[in-house]
Design a protein around this motif. Structure first.
Motif, PDB file in Angstrom:
ATOM      1  N   CYS A 299       0.834  -1.205   0.000  1.00 33.56           N
ATOM      2  CA  CYS A 299       0.000   0.000   0.000  1.00 33.56           C
ATOM      3  C   CYS A 299       0.869   1.255   0.000  1.00 33.56           C
ATOM      4  O   CYS A 299       0.610   2.214  -0.752  1.00 33.56           O
ATOM      5  CB  CYS A 299      -0.922   0.022   1.216  1.00 33.56           C
TER       6      CYS A 299
ATOM      7  N   ARG B 250      -7.419   3.321  -6.001  1.00 35.08           N
ATOM      8  CA  ARG B 250      -8.192   2.561  -5.028  1.00 35.08           C
ATOM      9  C   ARG B 250      -7.355   1.418  -4.472  1.00 35.08           C
ATOM     10  O   ARG B 250      -6.530   0.838  -5.190  1.00 35.08           O
ATOM     11  CB  ARG B 250      -9.469   1.988  -5.656  1.00 35.08           C
TER      12      ARG B 250
ATOM     13  N   SER C  96      -6.019  -0.141   7.223  1.00 32.40           N
ATOM     14  CA  SER C  96      -6.831   0.382   6.113  1.00 32.40           C
ATOM     15  C   SER C  96      -7.524   1.675   6.517  1.00 32.40           C
ATOM     16  O   SER C  96      -7.578   2.638   5.729  1.00 32.40           O
ATOM     17  CB  SER C  96      -7.872  -0.660   5.687  1.00 32.40           C
ATOM     18  N   SER C  97      -8.048   1.715   7.738  1.00 34.46           N
ATOM     19  CA  SER C  97      -8.696   2.938   8.222  1.00 34.46           C
ATOM     20  C   SER C  97      -7.701   4.088   8.307  1.00 34.46           C
ATOM     21  O   SER C  97      -8.022   5.242   7.978  1.00 34.46           O
ATOM     22  CB  SER C  97      -9.326   2.695   9.594  1.00 34.46           C
TER      23      SER C  97
ATOM     24  N   ASP D 286      -6.740   5.303   4.716  1.00 34.62           N
ATOM     25  CA  ASP D 286      -7.884   5.967   4.105  1.00 34.62           C
ATOM     26  C   ASP D 286      -8.006   7.387   4.662  1.00 34.62           C
ATOM     27  O   ASP D 286      -8.321   8.327   3.930  1.00 34.62           O
ATOM     28  CB  ASP D 286      -9.167   5.176   4.365  1.00 34.62           C
TER      29      ASP D 286
ATOM     30  N   LYS E 123      -9.046   5.915  -2.225  1.00 34.43           N
ATOM     31  CA  LYS E 123     -10.133   5.274  -1.483  1.00 34.43           C
ATOM     32  C   LYS E 123      -9.688   3.872  -1.085  1.00 34.43           C
ATOM     33  O   LYS E 123      -9.237   3.088  -1.934  1.00 34.43           O
ATOM     34  CB  LYS E 123     -11.406   5.206  -2.332  1.00 34.43           C
ATOM     35  N   VAL E 124      -9.820   3.560   0.192  1.00 31.86           N
ATOM     36  CA  VAL E 124      -9.385   2.266   0.725  1.00 31.86           C
ATOM     37  C   VAL E 124     -10.562   1.549   1.371  1.00 31.86           C
ATOM     38  O   VAL E 124     -11.323   2.150   2.133  1.00 31.86           O
ATOM     39  CB  VAL E 124      -8.270   2.449   1.780  1.00 31.86           C
ATOM     40  N   VAL E 125     -10.722   0.265   1.054  1.00 30.99           N
ATOM     41  CA  VAL E 125     -11.695  -0.567   1.759  1.00 30.99           C
ATOM     42  C   VAL E 125     -11.010  -1.851   2.210  1.00 30.99           C
ATOM     43  O   VAL E 125     -10.104  -2.354   1.544  1.00 30.99           O
ATOM     44  CB  VAL E 125     -12.938  -0.909   0.902  1.00 30.99           C
TER      45      VAL E 125
ATOM     46  N   ASN F 193     -16.854   5.296  -3.526  1.00 30.19           N
ATOM     47  CA  ASN F 193     -16.041   6.203  -2.712  1.00 30.19           C
ATOM     48  C   ASN F 193     -16.723   6.607  -1.407  1.00 30.19           C
ATOM     49  O   ASN F 193     -16.079   7.180  -0.528  1.00 30.19           O
ATOM     50  CB  ASN F 193     -15.681   7.454  -3.511  1.00 30.19           C
TER      51      ASN F 193
ATOM     52  N   THR G 170     -14.979   2.070   5.234  1.00 29.12           N
ATOM     53  CA  THR G 170     -13.672   1.437   5.019  1.00 29.12           C
ATOM     54  C   THR G 170     -13.698  -0.030   5.414  1.00 29.12           C
ATOM     55  O   THR G 170     -13.121  -0.878   4.732  1.00 29.12           O
ATOM     56  CB  THR G 170     -12.588   2.173   5.825  1.00 29.12           C
TER      57      THR G 170
END
Length: 245
Positions: free
Chosen positions: A113, A128, A158-159, A162, A169-171, A229, A233
């Motif tokens: 990442c 993304r 991830s949070s 983001d 945009k991260v999930v 978007n 997350t």
């Protein structure tokens, strides 16, 4: 013209392979990453890499992004590679196996990442990141302490990224219980190491496991949502499919 490009780890089998296959069939560019390229790889782009060799990750990302056309409109990093090992109670697990688990399930995705964000910081393309998490990162499972810890860490990481990056945009998505090689390994566990073994045997016998094909389809639909978007997350694909776009 190809508008979307995907970099998918763990692309040689399971949902990683099926996800790659379906995206390629839809005309998207996919760069698969795994230790070994499958003989029936459906695309033109694949990098053979051992993600536990952390010193190679920066270069691997550079090689992957170097295969993208300059006019690409959207780039998606999918951190799908992972391991369930070691299966066993925390106080019985081998230290080297615990370390290896955290490296593959958490440290490697973190570095991927970071490299992705840094190397694309000047790109106008939409960026993304889809991290494949697990319900095990949100609920305790006896015998899966390393796996649970890695996935919980992936959720929280991830949070963080983001929040840190307005243009990415991260999930972190739990894909459900899927009939893959990982599930087969779980079913071969000893009850001493994994007290919930009977429940997972029943999932298989009762036909409660999702197929890699269906899961990949749902994940593709998730990325195609017009409100992607705005998604939370931390999410679960099984709940997401019932939400209105």
């Amino acid at each position: 013209m190809t508008k979307e490009a995907y970099i998918i780890t763990g692309a040689s089998k399971g949902i990683g392979y099926e996800w790659s296959k379906q995206l390629i069939e839809k005309g998207h560019l996919v760069i698969g990453l795994a230790r070994t390229q499958p003989e029936n790889w459906p695309g033109e782009h694949f990098l053979s890499v051992d993600l536990t060799q952390l010193e190679a990750i920066e270069k691997t990302m550079e090689q992957a992004l170097g295969q993208l056309p300059t006019d690409i409109e959207q780039v998606v990093l999918v951190n799908n590679a992972g391991t369930i090992d070691p299966i066993g109670l925390a106080h019985t697990n081998d230290s080297a196996e615990v370390s290896q688990s955290i490296v593959l399930n958490l440290t490697a995705p973190m570095l991927l990442c970071g490299a992705f964000i840094n190397q694309l910081k000047n790109s106008p393309a939409e960026k993304r990141i889809i991290n494949i998490s697990s319900g095990a990162g949100r609920k305790a499972y006896e015998g899966w302490s390393a796996y649970c810890a890695g996935k919980a860490g992936l959720d929280h990481f991830s949070s963080c990224i983001d929040a840190e990056n307005e243009d990415v945009k991260v999930v972190s998505v739990a894909p459900g219980i899927i009939d893959t090689g990982m599930q087969e390994k779980i079913r071969q566990s000893d009850a001493t190491d994994f007290p919930l073994i009977e429940k997972f045997l029943d999932y298989k016998e009762s036909g409660l496991l999702s197929s890699p094909e269906e899961t990949a389809r749902l994940l593709i639909e998730m990325n195609e949502r017009t409100d992607f978007n705005e998604l939370p997350t931390i999410l679960d694909i099984r709940n997401l499919s019932t939400e209105k776009e």
